[in-house]
Design a protein around this motif. Structure first.
Motif, PDB file in Angstrom:
ATOM      1  N   GLY A 327       0.811  -1.214   0.000  1.00  0.00           N
ATOM      2  CA  GLY A 327       0.000   0.000   0.000  1.00  0.00           C
ATOM      3  C   GLY A 327       0.839   1.256   0.000  1.00  0.00           C
ATOM      4  N   GLY A 328       1.990   1.212   0.666  1.00  0.00           N
ATOM      5  CA  GLY A 328       2.904   2.356   0.642  1.00  0.00           C
ATOM      6  C   GLY A 328       3.441   2.626  -0.750  1.00  0.00           C
ATOM      7  N   TYR A 329       3.673   1.568  -1.513  1.00  0.00           N
ATOM      8  CA  TYR A 329       4.075   1.702  -2.924  1.00  0.00           C
ATOM      9  C   TYR A 329       2.970   2.371  -3.722  1.00  0.00           C
ATOM     10  N   GLN A 330       1.726   1.939  -3.515  1.00  0.00           N
ATOM     11  CA  GLN A 330       0.609   2.551  -4.223  1.00  0.00           C
ATOM     12  C   GLN A 330       0.493   4.050  -3.910  1.00  0.00           C
ATOM     13  N   MET A 331       0.723   4.421  -2.664  1.00  0.00           N
ATOM     14  CA  MET A 331       0.643   5.829  -2.262  1.00  0.00           C
ATOM     15  C   MET A 331       1.674   6.703  -2.977  1.00  0.00           C
ATOM     16  N   LEU A 332       2.835   6.126  -3.286  1.00  0.00           N
ATOM     17  CA  LEU A 332       3.915   6.914  -3.897  1.00  0.00           C
ATOM     18  C   LEU A 332       3.598   7.339  -5.324  1.00  0.00           C
ATOM     19  N   GLY A 333       2.617   6.725  -5.957  1.00  0.00           N
ATOM     20  CA  GLY A 333       2.312   7.018  -7.353  1.00  0.00           C
ATOM     21  C   GLY A 333       1.515   8.292  -7.555  1.00  0.00           C
ATOM     22  N   ARG A 334       1.092   8.495  -8.813  1.00  0.00           N
ATOM     23  CA  ARG A 334       0.356   9.717  -9.171  1.00  0.00           C
ATOM     24  C   ARG A 334      -1.082   9.669  -8.677  1.00  0.00           C
ATOM     25  N   ARG A 335      -1.702   8.506  -8.749  1.00  0.00           N
ATOM     26  CA  ARG A 335      -3.073   8.413  -8.261  1.00  0.00           C
ATOM     27  C   ARG A 335      -3.461   6.964  -8.052  1.00  0.00           C
ATOM     28  N   ILE A 336      -4.566   6.785  -7.264  1.00  0.00           N
ATOM     29  CA  ILE A 336      -5.112   5.464  -6.963  1.00  0.00           C
ATOM     30  C   ILE A 336      -6.574   5.480  -7.367  1.00  0.00           C
ATOM     31  N   VAL A 337      -6.945   4.596  -8.273  1.00  0.00           N
ATOM     32  CA  VAL A 337      -8.299   4.552  -8.828  1.00  0.00           C
ATOM     33  C   VAL A 337      -9.027   3.347  -8.239  1.00  0.00           C
TER      34      VAL A 337
END
Length: 485
Positions: A327-337
């Protein structure tokens, strides 16, 4: 069955120690927990997930973890709802009120798993959840006395003297129990005593006299427990180690699989700080690790509400490193859909923008053990994946690792920001050594896996010294022949 007078009285640790002690006596042993609530999960060899505590207990037994060891796992996502995992597979996201209505229907699966597991072992050691004194939850119970009576399993009640009032804990539990439930209790034990246990002789005798139950021992505090993986976030220590390289990790509201960081605690060159809400990320941090979470978008909002996004941006400007796990990896990105609302209300959340990737939540959950190769060092390691969502984008051209020939994770062009879905990676001594070397840190000869087994052995010896295990194990009885169909 080991039940407690409350949550966090040390049931999980006691069961792990009893498992190792029984194994040392030549018995084939298995752990079992009918219902667990935890976001710290382990992937099983049969492709499901169970509570991390049951995986540690399985290790104490010398067995691989399987779904039947924890047939009902609740993974909280909000204050009023959780993902419900039954025999290793997610059944959906249920609100607490809905789960209370459905819980009795899960007893069949619980008994089926228990019966199947019992056929594979001489002894099954069962761990309760919470406390049987929560009589408001007794109707439809599958975690404590509801299970014990359905499976005809004798109970040892454990009180925690360190939190105070242990006489009232145990005597009060008997006072509120239904007589038929109380009749399941074969005796009691006292846990977490500090000092000379003989000083409690009078209190011990009073409990036995007032309850009519036999005592199985007073267990002194076991300091080495800190070396074992913790399941509950309440057990996480704020800071460990005294090395010069400072790793910090914010304690998110739905933090998951935080035992990923446990091996780093033992590194002499590392100081690991778990940062509680309300505390800024330290300015002297060399590396910030964003941990796994059961609710990525929810915990991203939590991170921002605590001001950690501002602290993280400052850390990056100062040249600091960042690693996001799951989940921390997902947070580092531009957006979560999350258009389907798999982890909360449907919608899209802007990410931290530190990696050029985007995550789309998908209903299929990835649950697998893996063998990987670290891209930067070429070092092999093992781990596991447990997540929903697919992450892609330009920074995936610089993977964190390779798994079965495919790229895994991502890194920024400067290399200081990285993300990965892989859990358990730091348990491998070789990988941890080479990864730390890339950060300029010399790794010590910690032998993490060996240290866990040595601690379990020491725990078993500790219980042998302070409990009447011969009589305790003798309370076990065969399960009914028709149990589990």
């Amino acid at each position: 069955m080991i039940q407690g007078t409350g949550s966090n009285v040390g049931k999980s640790l006691l069961v792990a120690g009893l498992c190792r002690a029984a194994r040392a006596r030549g018995l084939t042993v298995a752990p079992f927990k009918p219902q667990n609530m935890s976001n710290n999960a382990a992937v099983t060899i049969d492709g499901g997930e169970i509570g991390r505590a049951q995986a540690l207990q399985a290790r104490a037994c010398g067995r691989d973890p399987v779904n039947d060891m924890n047939p009902v796992l609740l993974k909280p996502e909000t204050d009023t709802g959780a993902q419900v995992v039954v025999q290793g597979k997610a059944r959906g996201n249920w609100r607490a009120r809905d789960y209370m209505g459905e819980k009795p229907n899960l007893l069949a699966a619980v008994l089926e798993s228990f019966a199947r597991l019992s056929r594979q072992a001489d002894l099954v050691l069962v761990e309760g959840a919470g406390s049987p004194a929560e009589i408001n939850l007794r109707k439809g119970d599958i975690a404590n006395m509801g299970f014990a009576r359905a499976a005809d399993v004798p109970v040892i009640l454990v009180g925690d003297i360190d939190r105070g009032g242990v006489i009232a804990q145990i005597v009060g539990t008997k006072a509120v129990l239904d007589p038929a439930d109380a009749a399941m209790i074969a005796g009691f034990a006292i846990n977490r005593f500090r000092g000379d246990p003989r000083l409690f002789d009078d209190g011990y005798g009073m409990i036995a006299a007032m309850t009519g139950w036999r005592g199985f021992g007073v267990v002194p505090w076991f300091d080495a427990a800190a070396a074992l993986p913790a399941e509950d976030a309440v057990d996480v220590r704020p800071a460990t180690g005294g090395g010069g390289f400072h790793i910090v990790c914010p304690m998110l509201s739905r933090i998951a699989n935080f035992d990923d960081l446990d091996p780093l605690k033992l590194e002499p060159g590392v100081r690991l700080s778990m940062i509680p809400p309300g505390t800024a990320l330290p300015g002297d941090a060399d590396l910030v690790i964003l941990p796994g979470t059961k609710s990525t978008r929810g915990d991203l909002a939590f991170l921002r509400a605590k001001g950690w996004d501002v602290d993280l941006a400052g850390h990056v400007r100062r040249g600091g490193h960042v690693l996001g796990l799951c989940g921390g990896y997902q947070m580092l990105g531009r957006r979560i859909v999350d258009d389907a609302g798999l982890e909360g209300p449907p919608g899209t959340t802007e990410g931290l923008g530190l990696l050029d990737v985007e995550t789309v939540m998908q209903p299929d959950k990835t649950l697998t053990r893996i063998q990987a190769t670290h891209a930067a060092t070429g070092t092999p390691f093992s781990g596991y994946e447990i997540h929903i969502g697919r992450t892609d984008g330009p920074d995936r051209a610089r993977p964190f690792a390779h798994v079965a020939g495919r790229p895994e994770g991502a890194a920024s062009p400067c290399g200081r920001i990285a993300g990965s879905y892989l859990h358990g990676l730091f348990c491998e001594d070789g990988f941890r050594r080479d990864w730390l070397a890339g950060l300029g840190v010399a790794s010590g000869p910690t032998g993490y896996d060996a240290a866990i087994d040595q601690t379990l052995d020491a725990l078993a010896r500790h219980l042998e010294r302070h409990m009447d295990l011969e009589t305790l194990f003798a309370t076990a009885r065969p399960i009914p022949g028709n149990l589990g169909g």
